[in-house]
Design a protein around this motif. Structure first.
Motif, PDB file in Angstrom:
ATOM      1  N   VAL A 150       0.896  -1.222  -0.055  1.00 44.31           N
ATOM      2  CA  VAL A 150       0.076  -0.167  -0.086  1.00 44.31           C
ATOM      3  C   VAL A 150       0.960   1.336  -0.151  1.00 44.31           C
ATOM      4  N   ARG A 151       0.409   2.385  -0.592  1.00 45.31           N
ATOM      5  CA  ARG A 151       1.083   3.570  -0.804  1.00 45.31           C
ATOM      6  C   ARG A 151       0.764   4.301   0.661  1.00 45.31           C
ATOM      7  N   THR A 152       1.653   4.761   1.351  1.00 45.94           N
ATOM      8  CA  THR A 152       1.020   5.601   2.669  1.00 45.94           C
ATOM      9  C   THR A 152       1.777   6.741   2.562  1.00 45.94           C
ATOM     10  N   GLU A 153       1.676   7.820   3.353  1.00 48.42           N
ATOM     11  CA  GLU A 153       2.326   9.216   3.451  1.00 48.42           C
ATOM     12  C   GLU A 153       3.810   8.963   3.676  1.00 48.42           C
ATOM     13  N   ASN A 154       4.086   7.763   4.109  1.00 50.21           N
ATOM     14  CA  ASN A 154       5.731   7.643   4.249  1.00 50.21           C
ATOM     15  C   ASN A 154       6.464   6.644   3.301  1.00 50.21           C
ATOM     16  N   GLY A 155       5.416   6.242   1.984  1.00 53.57           N
ATOM     17  CA  GLY A 155       5.896   5.724   1.067  1.00 53.57           C
ATOM     18  C   GLY A 155       5.285   4.435   0.946  1.00 53.57           C
ATOM     19  N   TRP A 156       5.704   3.516  -0.025  1.00 50.88           N
ATOM     20  CA  TRP A 156       5.183   2.073  -0.432  1.00 50.88           C
ATOM     21  C   TRP A 156       5.619   1.227   0.816  1.00 50.88           C
ATOM     22  N   LYS A 157       4.504   0.548   1.645  1.00 51.78           N
ATOM     23  CA  LYS A 157       4.956  -0.271   2.572  1.00 51.78           C
ATOM     24  C   LYS A 157       4.265  -1.709   2.132  1.00 51.78           C
ATOM     25  N   ILE A 158       4.998  -2.746   2.798  1.00 55.33           N
ATOM     26  CA  ILE A 158       4.580  -4.035   2.481  1.00 55.33           C
ATOM     27  C   ILE A 158       3.491  -4.477   3.700  1.00 55.33           C
ATOM     28  N   ALA A 159       2.360  -4.748   3.096  1.00 50.46           N
ATOM     29  CA  ALA A 159       1.054  -5.078   4.010  1.00 50.46           C
ATOM     30  C   ALA A 159       0.908  -6.463   4.267  1.00 50.46           C
ATOM     31  N   GLY A 160       1.574  -7.401   3.470  1.00 48.33           N
ATOM     32  CA  GLY A 160       1.474  -8.925   3.381  1.00 48.33           C
ATOM     33  C   GLY A 160       2.449  -9.559   2.632  1.00 48.33           C
ATOM     34  N   VAL A 161       2.819 -10.973   3.204  1.00 48.13           N
ATOM     35  CA  VAL A 161       3.934 -11.560   2.531  1.00 48.13           C
ATOM     36  C   VAL A 161       3.401 -13.000   2.357  1.00 48.13           C
ATOM     37  N   ILE A 162       3.516 -13.780   1.346  1.00 48.20           N
ATOM     38  CA  ILE A 162       3.059 -15.275   1.087  1.00 48.20           C
ATOM     39  C   ILE A 162       3.919 -15.780   0.370  1.00 48.20           C
ATOM     40  N   TRP A 163       4.633 -16.893   0.486  1.00 48.41           N
ATOM     41  CA  TRP A 163       5.424 -17.651  -0.531  1.00 48.41           C
ATOM     42  C   TRP A 163       5.502 -18.999  -0.421  1.00 48.41           C
ATOM     43  N   SER A 164       5.602 -19.751  -1.465  1.00 44.89           N
ATOM     44  CA  SER A 164       5.952 -21.017  -1.408  1.00 44.89           C
ATOM     45  C   SER A 164       7.565 -21.544  -1.447  1.00 44.89           C
ATOM     46  N   ALA A 165       7.657 -22.667  -0.724  1.00 44.84           N
ATOM     47  CA  ALA A 165       9.057 -22.986  -0.473  1.00 44.84           C
ATOM     48  C   ALA A 165       9.318 -24.427  -0.866  1.00 44.84           C
ATOM     49  N   GLU A 166      10.215 -24.515  -1.747  1.00 41.46           N
ATOM     50  CA  GLU A 166      10.880 -25.954  -2.292  1.00 41.46           C
ATOM     51  C   GLU A 166      12.325 -26.032  -1.427  1.00 41.46           C
ATOM     52  N   GLU A 167      12.209 -26.795  -0.459  1.00 35.73           N
ATOM     53  CA  GLU A 167      13.543 -26.624   0.329  1.00 35.73           C
ATOM     54  C   GLU A 167      14.368 -27.698  -0.566  1.00 35.73           C
ATOM     55  N   ASN A 168      15.629 -27.214  -0.728  1.00 29.61           N
ATOM     56  CA  ASN A 168      16.930 -27.939  -1.461  1.00 29.61           C
ATOM     57  C   ASN A 168      17.101 -29.520  -0.947  1.00 29.61           C
ATOM     58  N   PRO A 169      16.793 -30.344  -1.575  1.00 28.06           N
ATOM     59  CA  PRO A 169      16.888 -31.655  -1.190  1.00 28.06           C
ATOM     60  C   PRO A 169      18.407 -32.198  -0.910  1.00 28.06           C
ATOM     61  N   GLU A 170      19.401 -31.342  -1.435  1.00 26.72           N
ATOM     62  CA  GLU A 170      20.843 -31.715  -1.298  1.00 26.72           C
ATOM     63  C   GLU A 170      21.200 -30.986   0.020  1.00 26.72           C
ATOM     64  N   PRO A 171      22.000 -31.764   0.872  1.00 28.38           N
ATOM     65  CA  PRO A 171      22.242 -31.007   2.247  1.00 28.38           C
ATOM     66  C   PRO A 171      23.327 -29.898   1.801  1.00 28.38           C
ATOM     67  N   PRO A 172      23.524 -29.060   2.659  1.00 27.92           N
ATOM     68  CA  PRO A 172      24.491 -28.106   2.426  1.00 27.92           C
ATOM     69  C   PRO A 172      25.823 -28.301   2.622  1.00 27.92           C
ATOM     70  N   PRO A 173      26.814 -27.783   2.067  1.00 27.20           N
ATOM     71  CA  PRO A 173      28.189 -28.113   2.253  1.00 27.20           C
ATOM     72  C   PRO A 173      28.663 -28.305   3.757  1.00 27.20           C
ATOM     73  N   LYS A 174      29.559 -29.229   3.726  1.00 24.40           N
ATOM     74  CA  LYS A 174      30.244 -29.234   5.240  1.00 24.40           C
ATOM     75  C   LYS A 174      30.966 -27.969   5.345  1.00 24.40           C
ATOM     76  N   LYS A 175      31.292 -27.697   6.472  1.00 22.21           N
ATOM     77  CA  LYS A 175      31.845 -26.544   6.878  1.00 22.21           C
ATOM     78  C   LYS A 175      33.334 -26.785   7.133  1.00 22.21           C
TER      79      LYS A 175
END
Length: 175
Positions: A150-175
């Protein structure tokens, strides 16, 4: 005819004293400003800038929900000692919890934005894009993300966030 003129004059007098409402921005100007919010979001993650990140939102209690793909959920359930243990398909949180987790993390966290689509009338906007969330050089998860803005007096603001997530099936690299 005189009553019509009198009514028109009365209306003009009433509306002339009414406060003037700001007009919507033109779509090109809105898109440019919304793209600035997207860049500020990405920069706040890289810089681990909690205050800058939080300024991008209308309020702290906005909708902030991720939904895991069936494949990600199946892999998660398979990793459990007790596969009957409940595992949610969705994850709800807040922008503050998200950025605080990033600030505490030792490795860099970044998010990429591709195929960005912005639909706006100058007052509100729907932003949809493909994202990848990176932990260091590891692509942790990816999917589609949607922001309601939404556009407010203080500029554009995020009013809601929705996302889908495909988690990486490969494990993260070892440190």
């Amino acid at each position: 005819m005189k009553p019509v003129l009198a009514t028109a004059a009365l209306c003009l007098t009433l509306f002339a004293g009414a406060p003037q409402r700001a007009h919507a921005e033109n779509p090109a100007e809105s898109r440019q400003k919304i793209e600035g919010v997207i860049k500020a979001f990405a920069k706040a993650l890289v810089d681990k800038d909690k205050e800058g990140f939080m300024r991008l939102f209308l309020r702290e209690d906005i909708t902030w929900v991720g939904v895991y793909t069936d494949g990600s959920l199946a892999r998660y359930r398979a990793s459990l000692k007790d596969p009957k243990e409940p595992s949610p398909k969705t994850e709800s949180s807040t922008p503050r919890k998200f950025i605080e987790k990033i600030v505490r993390a030792p490795e860099a966290r970044t998010e990429t934005f591709e195929n960005v689509r912005i639909d706006t009338d100058g007052e509100m906007a729907q932003v949809l894009f493909d994202y990848s969330f990176m932990v260091g050089n590891y692509r942790n998860n990816w999917g589609k993300e949607s922001w309601q803005m939404v556009r407010t007096e203080n500029g554009w603001k995020i009013a809601g966030v929705i996302w889908s997530a495909e988690e990486n099936p490969e494990p993260p690299p070892k440190k």
